[in-house]
Design an enzyme around this catalytic site. Structure first.
Site, PDB file in Angstrom:
ATOM      1  N   THR A 165       1.599 -25.941  26.919  1.00  0.00           N
ATOM      2  CA  THR A 165       2.856 -25.629  26.236  1.00  0.00           C
ATOM      3  C   THR A 165       2.759 -26.403  24.925  1.00  0.00           C
ATOM      4  O   THR A 165       2.183 -27.499  24.891  1.00  0.00           O
ATOM      5  CB  THR A 165       4.107 -26.077  27.032  1.00  0.00           C
ATOM      6  N   HIS A 166       3.256 -25.824  23.870  1.00  0.00           N
ATOM      7  CA  HIS A 166       3.117 -26.415  22.530  1.00  0.00           C
ATOM      8  C   HIS A 166       1.650 -26.673  22.179  1.00  0.00           C
ATOM      9  O   HIS A 166       1.348 -27.578  21.410  1.00  0.00           O
ATOM     10  CB  HIS A 166       3.911 -27.724  22.408  1.00  0.00           C
ATOM     11  N   SER A 287     -22.884 -15.654   9.702  1.00  0.00           N
ATOM     12  CA  SER A 287     -22.534 -15.936   8.326  1.00  0.00           C
ATOM     13  C   SER A 287     -23.777 -15.752   7.470  1.00  0.00           C
ATOM     14  O   SER A 287     -24.882 -16.063   7.904  1.00  0.00           O
ATOM     15  CB  SER A 287     -22.025 -17.372   8.221  1.00  0.00           C
ATOM     16  N   LYS A 293     -23.493 -20.152  12.421  1.00  0.00           N
ATOM     17  CA  LYS A 293     -22.195 -19.554  12.750  1.00  0.00           C
ATOM     18  C   LYS A 293     -22.269 -18.325  13.645  1.00  0.00           C
ATOM     19  O   LYS A 293     -23.156 -17.502  13.527  1.00  0.00           O
ATOM     20  CB  LYS A 293     -21.456 -19.152  11.453  1.00  0.00           C
ATOM     21  N   GLU A 300     -10.368 -11.702  15.521  1.00  0.00           N
ATOM     22  CA  GLU A 300      -9.740 -11.989  14.220  1.00  0.00           C
ATOM     23  C   GLU A 300      -9.188 -10.712  13.582  1.00  0.00           C
ATOM     24  O   GLU A 300      -8.095 -10.691  13.027  1.00  0.00           O
ATOM     25  CB  GLU A 300     -10.752 -12.643  13.275  1.00  0.00           C
ATOM     26  N   TYR A 327      16.377  18.251   7.460  1.00  0.00           N
ATOM     27  CA  TYR A 327      15.021  17.939   7.001  1.00  0.00           C
ATOM     28  C   TYR A 327      15.020  17.551   5.527  1.00  0.00           C
ATOM     29  O   TYR A 327      15.688  18.153   4.704  1.00  0.00           O
ATOM     30  CB  TYR A 327      14.091  19.152   7.200  1.00  0.00           C
ATOM     31  N   GLN A 332       7.620  14.097   5.374  1.00  0.00           N
ATOM     32  CA  GLN A 332       6.174  14.316   5.302  1.00  0.00           C
ATOM     33  C   GLN A 332       5.423  12.977   5.326  1.00  0.00           C
ATOM     34  O   GLN A 332       4.270  12.909   5.725  1.00  0.00           O
ATOM     35  CB  GLN A 332       5.854  15.086   4.015  1.00  0.00           C
TER      36      GLN A 332
HETATM   37  N1  ARG Z   1       4.233  19.392   5.112  1.00  0.00           N
HETATM   38  C1  ARG Z   1       5.606  19.326   5.489  1.00  0.00           C
HETATM   39  C2  ARG Z   1       5.875  18.042   6.301  1.00  0.00           C
HETATM   40  O1  ARG Z   1       4.975  17.414   6.688  1.00  0.00           O
HETATM   41  C3  ARG Z   1       5.968  20.500   6.309  1.00  0.00           C
HETATM   42  C4  ARG Z   1       7.418  20.870   6.254  1.00  0.00           C
HETATM   43  C5  ARG Z   1       7.751  21.367   4.906  1.00  0.00           C
HETATM   44  N2  ARG Z   1       9.065  21.949   4.828  1.00  0.00           N
HETATM   45  C6  ARG Z   1       9.639  22.200   3.679  1.00  0.00           C
HETATM   46  N3  ARG Z   1      10.786  22.752   3.705  1.00  0.00           N
HETATM   47  N4  ARG Z   1       9.076  21.916   2.549  1.00  0.00           N
HETATM   48  O2  ARG Z   1       6.992  17.662   6.534  1.00  0.00           O
END
Ligand code: ARG
Length: 479
Positions: A165-166, A287, A293, A300, A327, A332
């Site tokens: 611990t620690h 190394s 080494k 890492e 959307y 994207q």
């Molecule tokens: N390449 C777009 C994405 O990855 C697909 C959807 C595009 N839709 C649009 N209305 N431009 O999201």
């Protein structure tokens, strides 16, 4: 992959009808995603076939059109797999590239594929299909790593090491017990991915651009065909939700955090100061200047790559922050962090499972090197830090002394032993009795490492018998 920009005629792009000038070359490059989303191709085709089949069964397109679409898409899949497919930057993304190729191959039937669908629900479907399969691979990778840990723990169920611990020697534990702590972490990780999978596995298709579609579609049919557990129940949410991507990246961050802790320990333990373990040479590098080494590069890098995965989690959370429904093109940007998270995690798990494997010995000869443990160094370290001091206090409590008084008496004894540069077990009985008259000859059984280990004999304790039982339980629970 070839990515060409060509001067497409206006009629060649699928949405250019209302525009007066072509998109600027730099903007094309800026907005295109085909450079990275082409890896969704297989899932895009799978989704398109299920969608087209449903359209035909619902009488929205003809049976002949569906057959032409299906055959054409399978041919395109082969072209992609064989590297013959030409990805065009002008066609923006994986979806438009495949659709254009289909139309070139089969004509009008190809143009009917996009009926009742938008790229918005299409891309969300593709990513979910890809992520579902990736999640299954991650779970398999976690299980593989657990199985390496279990083999190693079994070989060292009674190997004594100092528990810390620690980062100060605290109490003796077995190396097997220490490794089993990581098995517990990975068990939780598996559960987290399995839980996230439930929310990944929902079908967005049918949401179309954002509001649904006026065609008489059957979403449940498509969901079933694609192996989804059900449909996304709100069209606006279906196209804009990226929670599942964030959850995957969070669960991945958690795994990387666990592995970074183990990595840190391996780095410390393999340093000559500890010399507890030796990592097989194939996971290390030398190394170019210091001939002596042997650097633990893999642990890492795992430590370093943990930061990279956390970065992706922050990127995705920030990507979705304050995004209005539904959307937006911002979405994207979900792919590169998500892809890199998965790639990083999967390869890390694979290498780690191998790095922790025991050496393979046949007829007394090592045929494959592996993870080795320097039992003597571990044991020696456990004797150096008064690791059994708590046992002495507990011994006094069992002889009737209140715990706080026992703690004080042992602290004074430790101070004395530090001055004399000896271990508690090296002190003669008469000397020990100066700190507490209750001490008798049986104290030496308590002060030994094995005595200390065996006394912690309950579920979750470090007694070798308990470690063995924990290993057996964990093995049984592995899928
Ligand atoms: N390449 C777009 C994405 O990855 C697909 C959807 C595009 N839709 C649009 N209305 N431009 O999201």
């Amino acid at each position: 992959m070839t990515q060409k920009t060509s001067a497409l005629n206006k009629k060649d792009t699928s949405w250019s009808g209302r525009f007066n000038e072509p998109v600027a070359e730099l903007v094309k490059k800026y907005t295109a995603s085909v450079g990275f989303d082409h890896r969704l191709a297989m899932y895009d085709i799978q989704g398109s076939i299920a969608h087209a089949h449903m359209l035909s069964l619902q009488g929205i397109i003809s049976q002949e059109d569906f057959k032409a679409i299906e055959t054409g898409l399978y041919e395109i899949l082969e072209e992609i797999k064989s590297g013959k497919f030409e990805w065009l930057l002008d066609l923006e993304d994986v979806h438009l590239n495949i659709e254009k190729r289909l139309t070139d191959k089969i004509g009008d039937a190809g143009k009917r594929l996009h009926t009742g669908r938008s790229r918005n629900d299409q891309v969300a479907t593709d990513v979910r299909l890809w992520l579902r399969s990736t999640t299954d691979q991650v779970i398999a990778g976690l299980v593989k790593m657990q199985s390496s840990l279990l083999d190693l723990a079994e070989a060292h169920f009674d190997t004594v090491m100092p528990g810390f611990t620690h980062l100060q020697v605290a109490q003796p534990v077995t190396f097997g017990h220490h490794l089993m702590a990581y098995v517990e972490m990975l068990k939780r990780d598996v559960a987290r991915f399995a839980d996230a999978r439930c929310r990944i596995n929902r079908l967005p298709l049918g949401a179309a651009a954002l509001a649904g579609t006026s065609y008489p579609i059957d979403r449940e049919m498509v969901a079933k065909a694609l192996g989804f557990d059900g449909v996304c129940e709100n069209s606006l949410d279906a196209v804009s939700d990226r929670d599942f991507a964030i959850e995957f990246t969070f669960a991945s961050s958690m795994v990387m955090m666990h592995l970074s802790r183990l990595s840190e320990e391996l780095i410390l333990w393999s340093s000559p100061r500890f010399a507890f373990i030796d990592i097989a040479d194939r996971f290390c590098t030398g190394s170019s200047i210091m001939p002596q080494k042997k650097n633990p590069d893999v642990p890492e890098l795992v430590r370093g790559k943990t930061g990279r995965v956390y970065g992706h989690l922050t990127a995705l959370l920030t990507l979705m922050k304050s995004q209005p429904l539904a959307y937006n093109k911002d979405n994207q940007e979900d792919k590169e962090p998500l892809f890199d998270t998965a790639d990083t995690l999967l390869v890390t798990l694979e290498i780690y499972a191998d790095m922790l494997r025991l050496p393979v010995v046949e007829h007394g000869v090592v045929v494959k090197t592996g993870f080795t443990v320097n039992k003597e160094a571990m044991r020696q370290a456990a004797t150096e830090g008064f690791a059994t001091a708590t046992d002495l206090a507990d011994y006094l409590v069992k002889k009737g002394m209140p715990f706080r008084d026992a703690h004080e008496a042992v602290a004074l004894a430790v101070r004395y032993a530090v001055d004399k540069k000896v271990d508690l077990s090296d002190l003669p009985l008469a000397t020990l009795q100066e700190f507490a008259t209750q001490i008798t000859e049986d104290v030496y059984a308590v002060l030994t490492l094995e005595g200390s280990l065996n006394s912690r004999n309950h579920v979750g304790g470090t007694a070798p018998a308990q470690v063995k039982a924990a290993i057996a339980r964990a093995r049984k629970a592995l899928p």
